[in-house]
Design an enzyme around this catalytic site. Structure first.
Site: not given
Length: 232
Positions: A125, A160
């Site tokens: 991330s 994501h």
């Protein structure tokens, strides 16, 4: 000396079933049986449960884990402390805040030295997009935005890609508009492996997770699937 980066789309240290396939792959990039691996959880505000999961995971994998804190007492000789490690893993959270803290302490410069020395870099991330020229972030409330990053890898990154519904259309729209560079997207459970800044392969800890290369073509967008090597 080869320089490795493993940029993971999400789910790093988060699998409830104890799937450590990406973590093991990251460890093996050091080519050491018991490497010293440093966790940098700045983006989460040095979240303690997150740090505990890191220690548990990498202890299970036979590593020597350490953490670099910025919200408690920080090592005085930052470069000396960081550069003694074989690999550095950056956790997820607020990427913009993470960069502000890093730049105040000079960690961005230390990481550039670490990369030049062949210390393996990676993360999930925030710990994925940080290595690219720019990335898609949710650091600011509201719509996703572009964030300039360290630039160790050319192009942009979006994590994501499968788990947060706004990621895919927003990233494609940004690339199409020229608001962000062409680049790579990764589903949760996928790592993008770069050596010396060049993309080598995608690896996955989940059976259907994918990686993608996204580029602007005229007035449109080209999204090319990248089939990952399935770990385990």
């Amino acid at each position: 000396m080869r320089k490795h980066i493993l940029a993971m789309g999400g789910a790093f240290l988060a699998d409830p079933d104890g799937n450590l396939l990406l973590e093991r792959y990251f460890k093996e990039l050091t080519d050491k049986d018991s490497p010293k691996i440093l966790f940098v959880p700045t983006a989460s505000g040095d979240n303690e449960p997150y740090t505990l999961r890191f220690f548990q995971a990498y202890t299970r994998l036979g590593c020597q884990p350490q953490v670099l804190p910025f919200f408690k007492r920080t090592p005085r000789n930052l470069d000396e402390f960081v550069l003694q490690h074989d690999a550095i893993a950056v956790g997820g959270g607020n990427t913009r805040t993470m960069f502000a803290v890093w730049r105040d302490w000079g960690l961005d410069t230390v990481l550039k030295t670490a990369y030049a020395h062949g210390i393996v870099l990676g993360g999930s991330s925030a710990g994925s997009i940080c290595w690219f020229e720019d990335g898609v972030t949710d650091s600011i409330a509201g719509p996703l935005t572009r964030l300039p990053c360290l630039g160790f890898v050319k192009g942009s990154n979006c994590p994501h890609y499968d788990s947060e519904k706004e990621r895919r259309p927003t990233y494609q729209a940004m690339v199409r508009a020229g608001a962000i560079k062409d680049g790579y997207a990764a589903d949760d459970g996928v790592g993008l492996h770069f050596i010396d800044g060049e993309f080598i392969q995608a690896v996955a800890s989940k059976p259907r997770a994918m990686a993608w290369q996204v580029s602007k073509t005229g007035d449109g967008i080209l999204e090319e699937p990248i089939e990952p090597t399935r770990l385990g």
